[in-house]
Motif scaffolding. Structure first.
Motif, mmCIF file in Angstrom:
data_model
loop_
_atom_site.group_PDB
_atom_site.id
_atom_site.type_symbol
_atom_site.label_atom_id
_atom_site.label_comp_id
_atom_site.label_asym_id
_atom_site.label_seq_id
_atom_site.Cartn_x
_atom_site.Cartn_y
_atom_site.Cartn_z
ATOM 1 N N ALA A 105 -16.686 -18.763 -9.730
ATOM 2 C CA ALA A 105 -16.601 -19.666 -10.883
ATOM 3 C C ALA A 105 -15.475 -19.274 -11.838
ATOM 4 C CB ALA A 105 -17.931 -19.672 -11.629
ATOM 5 N N GLU A 106 -14.941 -18.066 -11.691
ATOM 6 C CA GLU A 106 -13.839 -17.645 -12.555
ATOM 7 C C GLU A 106 -12.588 -18.470 -12.242
ATOM 8 O OE1 GLU A 106 -13.747 -13.418 -11.656
ATOM 9 O OE2 GLU A 106 -14.276 -13.034 -13.742
ATOM 10 N N LYS A 107 -11.701 -18.530 -13.203
ATOM 11 C CA LYS A 107 -10.461 -19.281 -13.004
ATOM 12 C C LYS A 107 -9.423 -18.392 -12.328
ATOM 13 C CE LYS A 107 -11.327 -22.458 -16.826
ATOM 14 N NZ LYS A 107 -10.818 -23.037 -18.089
ATOM 15 N N ASN A 108 -8.155 -18.673 -12.565
ATOM 16 C CA ASN A 108 -7.080 -17.944 -11.898
ATOM 17 C C ASN A 108 -7.257 -16.426 -12.026
ATOM 18 O OD1 ASN A 108 -6.162 -20.486 -11.560
ATOM 19 N ND2 ASN A 108 -4.433 -20.322 -12.963
ATOM 20 N N ALA A 109 -6.943 -15.708 -10.959
ATOM 21 C CA ALA A 109 -7.104 -14.254 -10.972
ATOM 22 C C ALA A 109 -6.006 -13.612 -10.146
ATOM 23 C CB ALA A 109 -8.479 -13.865 -10.439
ATOM 24 N N MET A 110 -5.737 -12.342 -10.458
ATOM 25 C CA MET A 110 -4.730 -11.573 -9.736
ATOM 26 C C MET A 110 -5.342 -10.242 -9.308
ATOM 27 S SD MET A 110 -2.388 -8.856 -10.078
ATOM 28 C CE MET A 110 -1.912 -8.672 -11.794
ATOM 29 N N LEU A 111 -4.958 -9.807 -8.111
ATOM 30 C CA LEU A 111 -5.424 -8.537 -7.568
ATOM 31 C C LEU A 111 -4.210 -7.741 -7.116
ATOM 32 C CD1 LEU A 111 -7.609 -6.582 -6.419
ATOM 33 C CD2 LEU A 111 -7.610 -8.000 -4.350
ATOM 34 N N ASN A 112 -4.054 -6.528 -7.623
ATOM 35 C CA ASN A 112 -2.919 -5.687 -7.259
ATOM 36 C C ASN A 112 -3.422 -4.316 -6.816
ATOM 37 O OD1 ASN A 112 0.243 -5.706 -7.600
ATOM 38 N ND2 ASN A 112 -0.446 -3.661 -8.164
ATOM 39 N N ILE A 113 -2.987 -3.883 -5.638
ATOM 40 C CA ILE A 113 -3.425 -2.602 -5.091
ATOM 41 C C ILE A 113 -2.197 -1.791 -4.693
ATOM 42 C CG2 ILE A 113 -4.821 -1.444 -3.347
ATOM 43 C CD1 ILE A 113 -6.408 -4.015 -3.033
ATOM 44 N N THR A 114 -2.096 -0.575 -5.214
ATOM 45 C CA THR A 114 -1.019 0.344 -4.860
ATOM 46 C C THR A 114 -1.623 1.486 -4.047
ATOM 47 O OG1 THR A 114 0.140 -0.180 -6.914
ATOM 48 C CG2 THR A 114 0.837 1.795 -5.736
ATOM 49 N N LEU A 115 -1.033 1.747 -2.908
ATOM 50 C CA LEU A 115 -1.594 2.716 -1.967
ATOM 51 C C LEU A 115 -0.697 3.939 -1.817
ATOM 52 C CD1 LEU A 115 -2.544 0.113 0.789
ATOM 53 C CD2 LEU A 115 -4.074 1.079 -0.934
ATOM 54 N N ASP A 116 -1.326 5.088 -1.595
ATOM 55 C CA ASP A 116 -0.578 6.322 -1.368
ATOM 56 C C ASP A 116 -1.311 7.141 -0.310
ATOM 57 O OD1 ASP A 116 1.468 8.207 -1.800
ATOM 58 O OD2 ASP A 116 0.124 9.384 -3.059
ATOM 59 N N GLN A 117 -0.550 7.825 0.529
ATOM 60 C CA GLN A 117 -1.126 8.619 1.604
ATOM 61 C C GLN A 117 -0.322 9.899 1.770
ATOM 62 O OE1 GLN A 117 -1.235 6.597 5.378
ATOM 63 N NE2 GLN A 117 -2.007 8.372 6.506
ATOM 64 N N LYS A 118 -1.027 10.993 2.005
ATOM 65 C CA LYS A 118 -0.346 12.264 2.257
ATOM 66 C C LYS A 118 -1.157 13.073 3.263
ATOM 67 C CE LYS A 118 -2.491 14.571 -1.728
ATOM 68 N NZ LYS A 118 -2.257 15.281 -3.001
ATOM 69 N N THR A 119 -0.480 14.018 3.883
ATOM 70 C CA THR A 119 -1.140 14.915 4.832
ATOM 71 C C THR A 119 -1.357 16.261 4.168
ATOM 72 O OG1 THR A 119 -0.094 13.806 6.713
ATOM 73 C CG2 THR A 119 -1.011 15.986 7.089
ATOM 74 N N GLN A 120 -2.565 16.763 4.292
ATOM 75 C CA GLN A 120 -2.927 18.021 3.627
ATOM 76 C C GLN A 120 -3.598 18.941 4.644
ATOM 77 O OE1 GLN A 120 -4.897 17.571 -0.219
ATOM 78 N NE2 GLN A 120 -6.402 19.123 0.384
ATOM 79 N N THR A 121 -3.338 20.228 4.534
ATOM 80 C CA THR A 121 -3.977 21.194 5.434
ATOM 81 C C THR A 121 -5.292 21.657 4.825
ATOM 82 O OG1 THR A 121 -1.830 21.959 6.240
ATOM 83 C CG2 THR A 121 -3.726 23.396 6.617
ATOM 84 N N VAL A 122 -6.347 21.598 5.624
ATOM 85 C CA VAL A 122 -7.659 22.040 5.174
ATOM 86 C C VAL A 122 -8.055 23.274 5.976
ATOM 87 C CG1 VAL A 122 -8.811 20.439 6.762
ATOM 88 C CG2 VAL A 122 -10.073 21.373 4.823
#
Length: 260
Positions: free
Chosen positions: A106-123
């Motif tokens: 029922a909401e009117k106009n909407a915007m969705l923005n997603i910023t992604l980041d990925q890294k490799t880590q030693t565990v």
């Protein structure tokens, strides 16, 4: 109809029947009033529940009618969701999710923005090879981060009903990690082969799951697919003007819009 019973919920009195309170045996109320969980009494001898008294009217009316009826100007969805989670009436949980989807659409106009980041880590972790024998091991682990902004706070709540963290052997909704109604940051890791389950807890490593599909998100590709599925079911479409195509294909930035 069974004999009337009066409840004191957070200081507010309600009168109903025992059959109404136990109409969903697997719920918290069903357990309380069938004797599986002990109940407390107030000074007048009424059964006492230390929860929000005002919101309980919607819980009780659902028990009576199997319908979730809310006023058009209802402004306490977050509080209602917490109370519904406490009482664990599964049909009510589903009815509330459907109601939130309706409100979102029922909401009117909407915007969705997603910023992604990925890294490799030693565990680093220890492996028990035999009683009293341990060895030190290590492995590379993929660490993911997603910064989500939406002008539709109801969409983020919808997203929170689908995505869950797995931590310490339990699943918990990402809704509890909302920074504010319009911002959400997710941090999780992919499963690491050979990493003992207790190490995820010890090193504070969360994994991400989609429910009710019970699907683990071990890559950005799967994350993007699931988010797009949820967003497009809510009326969003990809904004072709932004971001740059290469950024979208590389899973760096996702921007969707919805026009009503």
């Amino acid at each position: 109809m069974s004999e009337p019973i009066t409840l004191n919920v957070g200081g507010k009195l309600y009168t109903t029947s025992l059959s109404t309170l136990t109409s969903f045996p697997d719920s918290m109320l069903g357990a309380m009033f069938s004797g599986k969980i002990p109940t407390k009494k107030d000074s007048q001898g009424h059964c006492f529940i230390d929860r929000d008294g005002k919101i309980f009217r919607y819980i009780l009316n659902f028990l009576r009618t199997s319908h979730l009826d809310l006023p058009e100007d209802f402004q306490e969805m977050s509080l209602l969701r917490r109370e519904v989670d406490f009482y664990q009436i599964q049909p009510l949980i589903e009815a509330l999710q459907e109601k939130e989807v309706e409100l979102s659409k029922a909401e009117k106009n909407a915007m969705l923005n997603i910023t992604l980041d990925q890294k490799t880590q030693t565990v680093h972790f220890t492996v028990r090879e035999a009683p009293q024998i341990y060895s030190l091991s290590s492995s590379n682990m993929e660490v993911f981060s997603a910064h989500i902004f939406s002008t539709s706070c109801l969409f983020l709540k919808l997203l929170g009903s689908k995505l869950y963290y797995c931590f310490n052997g339990n699943l918990s909704s990402i809704s509890s990690y909302l920074q504010d109604p319009n911002h959400l940051t997710l941090d999780w890791v992919a499963s690491v082969e050979g990493l003992p389950e207790e190490e995820y807890t010890r090193q504070n490593l969360k994994r991400l799951w989609v429910v009710p599909d019970n699907k683990q998100i071990n890559s950005f590709q799967v994350f993007v697919e699931e988010v797009l599925k949820i967003a497009m079911s809510d009326g969003f479409c990809i904004d072709s003007s932004h971001p740059h195509t290469s950024d979208f294909m590389n899973n760096k930035i996702i921007r969707l819009i919805r026009y009503k």
